[in-house]
Design a protein around this motif. Sequence first.
Motif, PDB file in Angstrom:
ATOM      1  N   ARG A  78       8.116  -6.239  10.578  1.00  0.00           N
ATOM      2  CA  ARG A  78       8.354  -4.813  10.324  1.00  0.00           C
ATOM      3  C   ARG A  78       9.472  -4.325  11.240  1.00  0.00           C
ATOM      4  O   ARG A  78       9.505  -4.705  12.417  1.00  0.00           O
ATOM      5  CB  ARG A  78       7.106  -3.993  10.653  1.00  0.00           C
ATOM      6  N   ALA A 129      -3.210  -6.675   8.135  1.00  0.00           N
ATOM      7  CA  ALA A 129      -2.142  -7.476   8.699  1.00  0.00           C
ATOM      8  C   ALA A 129      -2.222  -7.357  10.209  1.00  0.00           C
ATOM      9  O   ALA A 129      -2.664  -6.327  10.727  1.00  0.00           O
ATOM     10  CB  ALA A 129      -0.785  -6.948   8.231  1.00  0.00           C
ATOM     11  N   MET A 184       0.838  -1.207   0.000  1.00  0.00           N
ATOM     12  CA  MET A 184       0.000   0.000   0.000  1.00  0.00           C
ATOM     13  C   MET A 184       0.867   1.248   0.000  1.00  0.00           C
ATOM     14  O   MET A 184       1.882   1.314   0.705  1.00  0.00           O
ATOM     15  CB  MET A 184      -0.872   0.025   1.252  1.00  0.00           C
ATOM     16  N   TYR A 216      -6.840  -4.412   6.201  1.00  0.00           N
ATOM     17  CA  TYR A 216      -6.910  -3.805   4.867  1.00  0.00           C
ATOM     18  C   TYR A 216      -7.011  -4.896   3.809  1.00  0.00           C
ATOM     19  O   TYR A 216      -6.569  -6.032   4.018  1.00  0.00           O
ATOM     20  CB  TYR A 216      -5.737  -2.847   4.597  1.00  0.00           C
ATOM     21  N   ARG A 251       5.969   0.534   9.184  1.00  0.00           N
ATOM     22  CA  ARG A 251       4.855   0.132   8.303  1.00  0.00           C
ATOM     23  C   ARG A 251       4.998   0.707   6.902  1.00  0.00           C
ATOM     24  O   ARG A 251       4.116   0.512   6.063  1.00  0.00           O
ATOM     25  CB  ARG A 251       3.519   0.640   8.879  1.00  0.00           C
ATOM     26  N   GLU A 309      -2.970   5.752   6.306  1.00  0.00           N
ATOM     27  CA  GLU A 309      -2.237   5.327   7.511  1.00  0.00           C
ATOM     28  C   GLU A 309      -2.305   6.396   8.599  1.00  0.00           C
ATOM     29  O   GLU A 309      -1.795   6.195   9.697  1.00  0.00           O
ATOM     30  CB  GLU A 309      -0.777   5.020   7.180  1.00  0.00           C
TER      31      GLU A 309
HETATM   32  N1  GLY Z   1       1.744  -0.869   5.905  1.00  0.00           N
HETATM   33  C1  GLY Z   1       0.836  -1.706   6.502  1.00  0.00           C
HETATM   34  C2  GLY Z   1       1.375  -2.644   7.484  1.00  0.00           C
HETATM   35  O1  GLY Z   1       2.525  -2.568   7.861  1.00  0.00           O
HETATM   36  O2  GLY Z   1       0.641  -3.506   7.916  1.00  0.00           O
END
Ligand code: GLY
Length: 353
Positions: A293, A250, A46, A237, A319, A52
């Motif tokens: 992440r 997620a 995304m 999402y 993210r 966000e």
């Molecule tokens: N950018 C979305 C996530 O890290 O879940």
Amino acid sequence: MNTDILIIGGGIIGLTCAVELKLRGENVTVLCRNFTEAASHAAAGMLAPDAENIANEAMLTLSKRSLYLYPEWVGKLEELTGLSTGYWPCGIVAPVSQKPTNHSQSPGYWLDKSTIEQYQQGLGSDIIGGWWYPENGQVNNQALIQVLRSAAESLGIEFQDGVTVEAILQQQSQIMGVQTNKGLLRAGHYILAAGAWSNQLLPLPVRPCKGQMLRLRMPGIVQEIPLTRVLYGENVYIVPRKDGSIIVGATVEEAGFTPNNTAAGIQNLLNRCTRLYPSLGDYSLEEMWWGFRPATPDELPILGESYCQNLTMATGHYRNGVLLAPVTAKLLADLIVSQKPDPLLNHFHYSRF
Ligand code: GLY
């Protein structure tokens, strides 16, 4: 090894920096411990600074600059490789089930119930309206990372997979080399782009934040899927790809480097996505995966100079690694090659911790 710059990390940040630096005339080598483990594979792709809800002003500026670099950047990569990145400025719709208290603070356009239902049919019955973010979109991150590998190869960047950096050798505020499982490697300059693993090399407050994801597909032979824009729901999402698959993400878990999908994680995603878009309940579950992440305490990346003059930081993208890749590479190449530090980098300095 004849290299000016050694990049530690072969995920999207390391590869994007490598390509940018090579295009500016530097000899670049990328060291990658395990290409398949990079968070960039696990992401949904995304490009969503508005959805966000990024509150930090410097981070929002950084994100927007990167978003606006995307069309030209992917165009250049696609021309170089002849491959598609799946870049799709499809817009993002963020349906909500409770009326927001303050409309004026959102960067999006408010759609009431009937407007959102007309714009995106099939939403769950508890949706009362939502935001439309026309500037946001997506890229197929899995395609993009392969395109970057291919671009790196065609540009003559040395990409060494299966190389673990075990230690960084420092003398008098200079990096002298990196000790790896394949021996000692040296370069003039080093970039740390090791994502969630950065803290295994340097004392940076970067920790893994696990995210589980899954892929659905409409059953049968389908010409057109009914979703053509990203749906950014409450804690879930839904990202429709042009190939007809649908990525759902997620979870956000403080679980260290614990591998694998869990029943609870997947159940949670399935519950949330079918509530937001009920017909997904009939789709086939094709694949599940997870990734880590690179999170920092303030959720901002660590970019730019370090305590060694020949080491640059490019980590902690949390993210937003896919979104921030082009701007990270541009700002760091300006810093390293042209010695022109963008003032925006001050907000992401390692010393803030
Ligand atoms: N950018 C979305 C996530 O890290 O879940």
